[in-house]
Structure formats: structure tokens, C-alpha cells
Scaffold this motif. Structure first.
Motif: not given
Length: 188
Positions: A17-20, A102-108
Motif C-alpha cells: 500500500a505504501f508503494a502504491v 471510489f472506483r480507482e481507489m477501491s481497485v488499488l
């Protein structure tokens, strides 16, 4: 599980999560602490929620989940990374890379927290107080993700499209690492 063991586990789980988050910071044209907090809440929330879900799923689904979790993470991260690389070669005004929607952050968040689901399944075997454990994991990930967004943004404002290219490559490498670890190609 001791507090030190839980801290090491929380930091380990939050590294993807940190790297992303660093990659997300690279693509933010207008970094704000609100956006960093949103990224942190998504990553921290999913990193806390997935082990909780895994804990409740328990032993019966362990082999089923771990048999394909690496493929899901790999595919999602390669798609997102590939899109970042494509955008790095396009017009700087296009791409909507400021999105923390929501969409982008949920996928990540899902892509970076799938391993936490498997950890939650193992919590079912251990004498772990689940609510404090997942809270600690979530808070650790939230904090490191906010720091990652800021680090990425400082780097990204200087090198723009090259930074987005690097971010896309990093996401693809993280996905590949996850896949190779689970296939037994990498020993760590």
C-alpha cells in the motif's frame, strides 16, 4: 501474538500500500492533505477489513483463497501500472490522474490488501484479539500511505511524466513480485 510481532506484520502488510501510495502521489498534480487522507483511508480501511473478513471466513476457505489471490493482485496491478505508463506518454493535460475517486481507489486498495485476507485466515488459528489487531494494521497502513503520497508527490512535481512512467513500472513490478512469490519462484 505480541505487540512487536503485530507491528512487524502491520508494517509488512502495509508495504504494498505504501508503494502504491507513492505511485499515487507521483500522479497527483495538486497534492492536498485531504487527498492523502483519502488514499490513507482507502488503503488503511481495506488493510483492516480484509484480515477481519479472512478471520471470519476461517479455515474452510483458506486453500481456495490462497490458490488465486496472487493472480488477482497481479492482474489488477499490471492493468493499473500499464495505464499509468500509457498516460505518461500522452498529453499531460489528459488522464485524470488527480482522481482519488471510489472506483480507482477501491481497485488499488483491493489489489494491495488481498494478502491481508490470507493473514486474517491465519488469525483464526491463533489466539489473536481480532479487533485490536486489525485496527493496528489499519492505522499503520493509513499513516504509511499518507506519507507515501507526500513522498511521491514531491518527486512527481519535479519530473511529471517520467515519474508517472516510473510509478507504472513500480506497480507492474509489485504485481509481478506478488505473483512470483506465490508461485514459489521467489524465496521471500
Amino acid at each position: 501474538m505480541t505487540l512487536i510481532e503485530l507491528f512487524i506484520l502491520a508494517v509488512g502488510l502495509s508495504m504494498d500500500a505504501f508503494a502504491v501510495a507513492v505511485c499515487k502521489g507521483l500522479s497527483l498534480r495538486n497534492m492536498s492533505w485531504k487527498k492523502a487522507a483519502i488514499v490513507g483511508l482507502y488503503f488503511g480501511g481495506f488493510q483492516a477489513g480484509m484480515p477481519l473478513l479472512g478471520y471470519f471466513l476461517g479455515v474452510q476457505f483458506r486453500s481456495y483463497i490462497t490458490s488465486f489471490d496472487h493472480w488477482i493482485a497481479f492482474i489488477l496491478l499490471v492493468l493499473i501500472g500499464g495505464n499509468m505508463i500509457r498516460e505518461s506518454f500522452g498529453d499531460e493535460e489528459e488522464g485524470g490522474s488527480d482522481s482519488v475517486g471510489f472506483r480507482e481507489m477501491s481497485v488499488l486498495a483491493i489489489a494491495t490488501s488481498i494478502d491481508a485476507l490470507a493473514v486474517g485466515v491465519t488469525f483464526a488459528f491463533l489466539k489473536v484479539q481480532i479487533v485490536p489487531a486489525v485496527s493496528f494494521i489499519g492505522i499503520t497502513t493509513f499513516t504509511l500511505s499518507m506519507i507515501g503520497v507526500k513522498i511521491g508527490n514531491v518527486f512527481g512535481t519535479r519530473w511529471k511524466s517520467k515519474a508517472e512512467l516510473a510509478g507504472g513500472i513500480i506497480l507492474i513490478l509489485i504485481g509481478t513480485k506478488i505473483l512470483l512469490e506465490h508461485l514459489g519462484v521467489l524465496p521471500f
